[in-house]
Write a protein that holds these residues in place. Structure first.
Motif, PDB file in Angstrom:
ATOM      1  N   UNK A 132       4.393   0.330  -4.185  1.00 58.68           N
ATOM      2  CA  UNK A 132       5.369   0.702  -3.163  1.00 58.68           C
ATOM      3  C   UNK A 132       6.541  -0.268  -3.267  1.00 58.68           C
ATOM      4  N   UNK A 133       7.570  -0.036  -2.466  1.00 65.42           N
ATOM      5  CA  UNK A 133       8.721  -0.951  -2.499  1.00 65.42           C
ATOM      6  C   UNK A 133       8.379  -2.308  -1.902  1.00 65.42           C
ATOM      7  N   UNK A 134       7.279  -2.393  -1.142  1.00 65.47           N
ATOM      8  CA  UNK A 134       6.940  -3.648  -0.478  1.00 65.47           C
ATOM      9  C   UNK A 134       5.748  -4.369  -1.103  1.00 65.47           C
ATOM     10  N   UNK A 135       4.803  -3.617  -1.691  1.00 67.01           N
ATOM     11  CA  UNK A 135       3.581  -4.252  -2.200  1.00 67.01           C
ATOM     12  C   UNK A 135       2.944  -3.369  -3.261  1.00 67.01           C
ATOM     13  N   UNK A 142      -9.271  -4.494  -6.970  1.00 61.28           N
ATOM     14  CA  UNK A 142      -9.395  -4.733  -5.523  1.00 61.28           C
ATOM     15  C   UNK A 142      -8.480  -5.871  -5.069  1.00 61.28           C
ATOM     16  N   UNK A 143      -7.199  -5.774  -5.497  1.00 61.96           N
ATOM     17  CA  UNK A 143      -6.209  -6.794  -5.132  1.00 61.96           C
ATOM     18  C   UNK A 143      -4.956  -6.143  -4.574  1.00 61.96           C
ATOM     19  N   UNK A 144      -4.300  -6.874  -3.665  1.00 60.15           N
ATOM     20  CA  UNK A 144      -3.014  -6.450  -3.125  1.00 60.15           C
ATOM     21  C   UNK A 144      -2.022  -7.574  -3.348  1.00 60.15           C
ATOM     22  N   UNK A 145      -0.852  -7.229  -3.895  1.00 60.54           N
ATOM     23  CA  UNK A 145       0.167  -8.234  -4.159  1.00 60.54           C
ATOM     24  C   UNK A 145       1.449  -7.857  -3.433  1.00 60.54           C
ATOM     25  N   UNK A 146       2.016  -8.820  -2.734  1.00 57.74           N
ATOM     26  CA  UNK A 146       3.273  -8.598  -2.004  1.00 57.74           C
ATOM     27  C   UNK A 146       4.235  -9.729  -2.345  1.00 57.74           C
ATOM     28  N   UNK A 147       5.364  -9.378  -2.939  1.00 53.35           N
ATOM     29  CA  UNK A 147       6.371 -10.384  -3.287  1.00 53.35           C
ATOM     30  C   UNK A 147       5.865 -11.437  -4.240  1.00 53.35           C
ATOM     31  N   UNK A 148       4.954 -11.040  -5.156  1.00 50.68           N
ATOM     32  CA  UNK A 148       4.432 -11.989  -6.128  1.00 50.68           C
ATOM     33  C   UNK A 148       3.261 -12.812  -5.639  1.00 50.68           C
ATOM     34  N   UNK A 203       0.251  -7.513   7.635  1.00 51.39           N
ATOM     35  CA  UNK A 203       0.132  -8.185   6.340  1.00 51.39           C
ATOM     36  C   UNK A 203       0.989  -7.556   5.238  1.00 51.39           C
ATOM     37  N   UNK A 204       1.231  -6.228   5.338  1.00 49.98           N
ATOM     38  CA  UNK A 204       1.827  -5.530   4.199  1.00 49.98           C
ATOM     39  C   UNK A 204       3.187  -4.886   4.445  1.00 49.98           C
ATOM     40  N   UNK A 205       3.462  -4.451   5.656  1.00 50.40           N
ATOM     41  CA  UNK A 205       4.732  -3.771   5.925  1.00 50.40           C
ATOM     42  C   UNK A 205       5.878  -4.784   6.003  1.00 50.40           C
ATOM     43  N   UNK A 206       7.054  -4.366   5.551  1.00 51.46           N
ATOM     44  CA  UNK A 206       8.244  -5.217   5.683  1.00 51.46           C
ATOM     45  C   UNK A 206       8.605  -5.388   7.159  1.00 51.46           C
ATOM     46  N   UNK A 207       8.440  -4.307   7.935  1.00 49.42           N
ATOM     47  CA  UNK A 207       8.705  -4.345   9.373  1.00 49.42           C
ATOM     48  C   UNK A 207       7.525  -3.675  10.082  1.00 49.42           C
ATOM     49  N   UNK A 208       6.513  -4.458  10.474  1.00 50.37           N
ATOM     50  CA  UNK A 208       5.290  -3.881  11.053  1.00 50.37           C
ATOM     51  C   UNK A 208       5.528  -3.005  12.288  1.00 50.37           C
ATOM     52  N   UNK A 211       6.634   0.928  10.820  1.00 50.73           N
ATOM     53  CA  UNK A 211       5.938   1.060   9.529  1.00 50.73           C
ATOM     54  C   UNK A 211       6.542   2.139   8.641  1.00 50.73           C
ATOM     55  N   UNK A 212       6.645   1.800   7.374  1.00 47.61           N
ATOM     56  CA  UNK A 212       7.161   2.734   6.366  1.00 47.61           C
ATOM     57  C   UNK A 212       6.027   3.378   5.568  1.00 47.61           C
ATOM     58  N   UNK A 213       4.907   2.650   5.432  1.00 47.12           N
ATOM     59  CA  UNK A 213       3.829   3.104   4.550  1.00 47.12           C
ATOM     60  C   UNK A 213       2.568   3.555   5.288  1.00 47.12           C
ATOM     61  N   UNK A 214       2.274   2.973   6.428  1.00 51.02           N
ATOM     62  CA  UNK A 214       1.070   3.336   7.188  1.00 51.02           C
ATOM     63  C   UNK A 214       1.501   4.083   8.443  1.00 51.02           C
ATOM     64  N   UNK A 215       1.476   5.410   8.346  1.00 56.34           N
ATOM     65  CA  UNK A 215       2.052   6.268   9.369  1.00 56.34           C
ATOM     66  C   UNK A 215       0.959   6.797  10.300  1.00 56.34           C
TER      67      UNK A 215
END
Length: 226
Positions: A132-135, A142-148, A203-208, A211-215
């Motif tokens: 996604x654009x954020x993560x 089984x990993x999540x990466x946000x901004x490196x 933890x993941x949204x740019x603006x919790x 939300x842009x990704x978890x609707x």
């Protein structure tokens, strides 16, 4: 060409859908009851099914269950039923989306295109990596990466994220999420979802707070949008 199976007992709706779909170069089959729909689906192998729930011979949910016994074809429910529990029942049975009558033709066609797109395998794409654009979510590792930076998730947070990501673009009902993540005994504990979705957004949204990704689909469930 994309083949569409339209299942509805209202002739005017069938006629409108057939005209609009054929004008957009779709191949269209039409059924006016559940038995005919199941027979046509087996014979013609549609790429997407547009299904009314109120059929004369059986409930549309039974048609969904019949289809899901052998195919993952996208199913878009088209129904006059507005109650959220009826929508959830259809989604739990295996429907991919739900459009309420009266409906806008453009909206229905857009949802249909999206459902067909999601069902198509993309050549060379590694479906274990979702960006996604954020993560980025690596389902295999089984990993999540946000901004490196790797984001630490609890096992429950990860399981919830995984179910949503694997159903990207689809509305996943509250019941399905609770059953898959916590088990059958927790099917009514909707407060669990609110708490854990808030944690994922934090933890993941740019603006919790927006939300842009978890609707959230109020009263029905949640949708992950990449």
């Amino acid at each position: 060409m994309t083949r569409v199976l339209v299942v509805d007992d209202e002739p005017q709706i069938v006629r409108a859908l057939v005209i609009n779909l054929k004008a957009r170069k779709y191949e269209v089959d039409a059924a006016h009851d559940g038995a005919s729909a199941l027979e046509l689906a087996a014979a013609r192998h549609p790429d997407v099914v547009v299904l009314d729930l109120g059929l004369p011979d059986m409930d549309g949910v039974e048609v969904i269950k019949g289809l899901r016994g052998w195919t993952r074809v996208p199913i878009i429910v088209l129904s006059a039923r507005h109650a959220s529990d009826e929508k959830v029942e259809a989604l739990d049975a295996g429907a991919d989306d739900y459009v309420t009558k009266p409906f806008g033709m453009d909206e229905l066609l857009a949802r249909m295109r999206a459902a067909v797109r999601r069902a198509e395998p993309v050549a060379g794409e590694d479906d274990s990596l979702v960006t996604t654009e954020a993560f980025t979510v690596d389902l295999a590792a089984k990993k999540v990466n946000k901004g490196g930076t790797d984001i630490r998730l609890t096992p429950t947070e990860w399981h919830l994220l995984e179910v949503l990501v694997r159903n990207a673009g689809r509305l996943v009902s509250q019941t399905q999420l609770l059953q898959e993540v916590w088990g059958p005994a927790y099917r009514t504990e909707t407060n669990y979802l609110r708490v854990y979705l808030a944690q994922l957004r934090r933890k993941l949204e740019a603006d919790p707070s927006h939300p842009r990704h978890f609707i959230t689909e109020a009263g029905m469930g949640y949708r992950f949008e990449p």
